[in-house]
Design a protein around this motif. Structure first.
Motif, PDB file in Angstrom:
ATOM      1  N   HIS A 113       0.860  -1.180   0.000  1.00 54.17           N
ATOM      2  CA  HIS A 113       0.000   0.000   0.000  1.00 54.17           C
ATOM      3  C   HIS A 113       0.892   1.224   0.000  1.00 54.17           C
ATOM      4  O   HIS A 113       1.332   1.690   1.035  1.00 54.17           O
ATOM      5  N   MET A 115       2.261   4.904  -2.523  1.00 52.75           N
ATOM      6  CA  MET A 115       1.813   5.867  -3.519  1.00 52.75           C
ATOM      7  C   MET A 115       2.178   5.450  -4.926  1.00 52.75           C
ATOM      8  O   MET A 115       1.528   5.849  -5.872  1.00 52.75           O
ATOM      9  N   VAL A 118      -0.573   3.901  -7.021  1.00 53.19           N
ATOM     10  CA  VAL A 118      -1.624   4.709  -7.645  1.00 53.19           C
ATOM     11  C   VAL A 118      -1.262   5.003  -9.091  1.00 53.19           C
ATOM     12  O   VAL A 118      -2.119   5.000  -9.974  1.00 53.19           O
ATOM     13  N   ALA A 119       0.020   5.257  -9.329  1.00 57.64           N
ATOM     14  CA  ALA A 119       0.421   5.621 -10.689  1.00 57.64           C
ATOM     15  C   ALA A 119       0.353   4.437 -11.632  1.00 57.64           C
ATOM     16  O   ALA A 119       0.118   4.601 -12.820  1.00 57.64           O
ATOM     17  N   THR A 120       0.565   3.229 -11.127  1.00 60.76           N
ATOM     18  CA  THR A 120       0.682   2.086 -12.017  1.00 60.76           C
ATOM     19  C   THR A 120      -0.542   1.176 -12.022  1.00 60.76           C
ATOM     20  O   THR A 120      -0.610   0.261 -12.817  1.00 60.76           O
ATOM     21  N   GLN A 189      -9.568  -2.526   4.585  1.00 58.28           N
ATOM     22  CA  GLN A 189      -8.145  -2.564   4.280  1.00 58.28           C
ATOM     23  C   GLN A 189      -7.879  -2.280   2.806  1.00 58.28           C
ATOM     24  O   GLN A 189      -6.749  -1.974   2.433  1.00 58.28           O
ATOM     25  N   TYR A 190      -8.886  -2.369   1.959  1.00 57.87           N
ATOM     26  CA  TYR A 190      -8.689  -2.057   0.546  1.00 57.87           C
ATOM     27  C   TYR A 190      -9.079  -0.629   0.215  1.00 57.87           C
ATOM     28  O   TYR A 190      -8.876  -0.176  -0.900  1.00 57.87           O
ATOM     29  N   PHE A 191      -9.683   0.031   1.189  1.00 61.38           N
ATOM     30  CA  PHE A 191     -10.159   1.389   0.961  1.00 61.38           C
ATOM     31  C   PHE A 191      -9.031   2.338   1.324  1.00 61.38           C
ATOM     32  O   PHE A 191      -8.717   2.526   2.491  1.00 61.38           O
ATOM     33  N   ASN A 192      -8.423   2.940   0.320  1.00 66.29           N
ATOM     34  CA  ASN A 192      -7.273   3.807   0.566  1.00 66.29           C
ATOM     35  C   ASN A 192      -7.648   5.248   0.259  1.00 66.29           C
ATOM     36  O   ASN A 192      -8.106   5.546  -0.828  1.00 66.29           O
ATOM     37  N   LYS A 193      -7.414   6.092   1.239  1.00 69.08           N
ATOM     38  CA  LYS A 193      -7.696   7.503   1.021  1.00 69.08           C
ATOM     39  C   LYS A 193      -6.410   8.193   0.628  1.00 69.08           C
ATOM     40  O   LYS A 193      -5.414   8.106   1.339  1.00 69.08           O
ATOM     41  N   ILE A 194      -6.441   8.871  -0.499  1.00 63.56           N
ATOM     42  CA  ILE A 194      -5.259   9.638  -0.891  1.00 63.56           C
ATOM     43  C   ILE A 194      -5.238  10.941  -0.114  1.00 63.56           C
ATOM     44  O   ILE A 194      -4.220  11.353   0.422  1.00 63.56           O
TER      45      ILE A 194
ATOM     46  N   ARG B  15      -7.026   4.611   9.128  1.00 62.93           N
ATOM     47  CA  ARG B  15      -5.671   4.924   8.695  1.00 62.93           C
ATOM     48  C   ARG B  15      -5.611   6.379   8.260  1.00 62.93           C
ATOM     49  O   ARG B  15      -6.546   6.864   7.631  1.00 62.93           O
ATOM     50  N   ASP B  18      -3.034   9.168   2.700  1.00 65.20           N
ATOM     51  CA  ASP B  18      -1.665   9.113   2.186  1.00 65.20           C
ATOM     52  C   ASP B  18      -1.035  10.484   2.092  1.00 65.20           C
ATOM     53  O   ASP B  18       0.117  10.667   2.424  1.00 65.20           O
ATOM     54  N   GLU B  74      -0.096  11.701 -12.893  1.00 65.54           N
ATOM     55  CA  GLU B  74      -0.054  10.223 -12.913  1.00 65.54           C
ATOM     56  C   GLU B  74      -0.115   9.686 -11.507  1.00 65.54           C
ATOM     57  O   GLU B  74      -0.688   8.627 -11.249  1.00 65.54           O
ATOM     58  N   LYS B  79      -3.486   8.885 -15.233  1.00 64.64           N
ATOM     59  CA  LYS B  79      -2.559   8.630 -16.327  1.00 64.64           C
ATOM     60  C   LYS B  79      -3.280   8.561 -17.666  1.00 64.64           C
ATOM     61  O   LYS B  79      -2.794   9.032 -18.672  1.00 64.64           O
TER      62      LYS B  79
END
Lengths: 257, 95
Positions: A113, A115, A118-120, A189-194, B15, B18, B74, B79
């Motif tokens: 997990h 950053m 996110v790009a890929t 656990q799959y929910f990711n906040k940027i 959490r 990021d 990106e 992207k």
């Protein structure tokens, strides 16, 4: 003259008595030998005896040494085991964390997990998930806080934006701090906040209304998890509390990683 | 939800985000972009995949007004919406 020779080794008393009788016999026999020869004779008598005594003490000495060696090796092994146990106790903390990450127990974040993901990451277009939004305030919090959309359809691997609105209807500035919750827990656990507006103090002036965005994505691994096969709806719930100056909010039931 | 009486069962661990927290848009500088995004969502039955262009515009507005740290798009997952560099052949794009 002969006396000191006789008195020296206390262990060899029986032998000494034999020598003494012999000595007396030679004297009585009247064949006086030279003193030197007599002394030599005695030394000869003593020497094998001495060697014999040394031999016996050497045997016990070697036995003692052997015992000592054995004790030493046993003690070394025990000490090494003790040090090993202490080291294992210290190493258990990161090892357990790795184990939890690998197996996903306790809802800990799955490894990977970060950053760069996110790009890929590529979106999994087949799996559409409905994300519903919920907004709550603490009883003493006077803000009007509500989501601007009740639901949004996303796919894993695609970043999404959602908005909440907060209004301060009072005449004084109020500082709020929020936390969030994701239901079902396993999907959390799959929910990711940027980026969002939680965990930091947000200040609203009197009669001010702001838009609060949440920028998030669902991990593409969500599609590969068999436990998530039946999950179609994820609910994101925010709760706002009032933050007083210098007060640390005790939020019961939550543990911050 | 997650009360304090859940002993033994899994608890939810929130959490931190990021990239941290969005600063509040007190002056409504990006409100127009937000309205465009919400309108797109309403028209497309709240399907996020159709409104990614508007969300990209909103985030760009935030970055321009110092309401968000500047990041290459990106890194934010846009992207596929960016203009390709001229050196890339077209066949790669169509994939």
């Amino acid at each position: 003259m002969l006396l000191p020779l006789l008195l020296r080794p206390p262990l060899c008393l029986p032998q000494a008595s034999v020598v003494l009788t012999r000595c007396i016999r030679t004297l009585r026999c009247g064949a006086p030998r030279g003193l030197r020869s007599q002394a030599k004779d005695f030394l000869w008598r003593w020497r094998p005896q001495r060697l014999h005594s040394r031999g016996r003490s050497r045997k016990t000495q070697s036995q003692e040494e052997e015992w000592r060696n054995r004790n030493k090796t046993a003690l070394t092994y025990i000490a090494a085991a003790g040090v090993g146990m202490i080291g294992l106790a210290y190493a258990a903390v990161p090892l357990y964390r790795l184990y939890c990450q690998a197996t996903g127990l306790g809802g800990t974040a799955v490894a990977g997990h970060d950053m760069e993901q996110v790009a890929t990451m590529t979106p999994v277009k087949e799996r559409v998930i409905k994300v519903t939004f919920n907004a709550d305030t603490h009883a003493s919090m006077q803000w009007n806080f509500r989501p601007q959309q009740t639901e949004i359809f996303v796919v894993p691997g695609e970043t999404a934006l959602a908005f909440y609105r907060a209004k301060n209807p009072t005449d004084k500035p109020i500082i709020g701090i929020s936390t969030y919750n994701v239901v079902p827990f396993d999907a959390g656990q799959y929910f990711n906040k940027i980026q969002c507006f939680c965990f930091e103090e947000q200040r609203l002036n009197p009669h001010e209304e702001v838009d609060m965005p949440v920028f998030f994505y669902i991990d593409p691994e969500f599609d590969n998890d068999p436990r998530m096969a039946r999950v179609d709806t994820i609910t994101l719930s925010y709760t706002f509390f009032e933050a007083k100056e210098g007060q640390m909010l005790p939020l019961p039931g939550y543990s911050y990683s | 939800m997650s009360t304090a009486m859940n002993f033994g069962s899994k608890t939810f661990k929130p959490r931190p985000p990021d990239k941290g927290s969005f600063p509040l848009d007190h002056f409504g500088e990006c409100k127009a972009f937000k309205e465009k995004f919400m309108k797109c969502l309403r028209e497309n039955n709240y399907d996020n995949s159709m409104c990614r262009l508007q969300s990209k515009d909103y985030l760009e507005c935030r970055m321009d007004h110092q309401l968000m740290t500047k990041e290459p798009l990106e890194k934010l997952g846009f992207k596929d919406l960016m203009d390709p560099p001229p050196s890339q052949p077209l066949t790669q794009l169509q994939q």
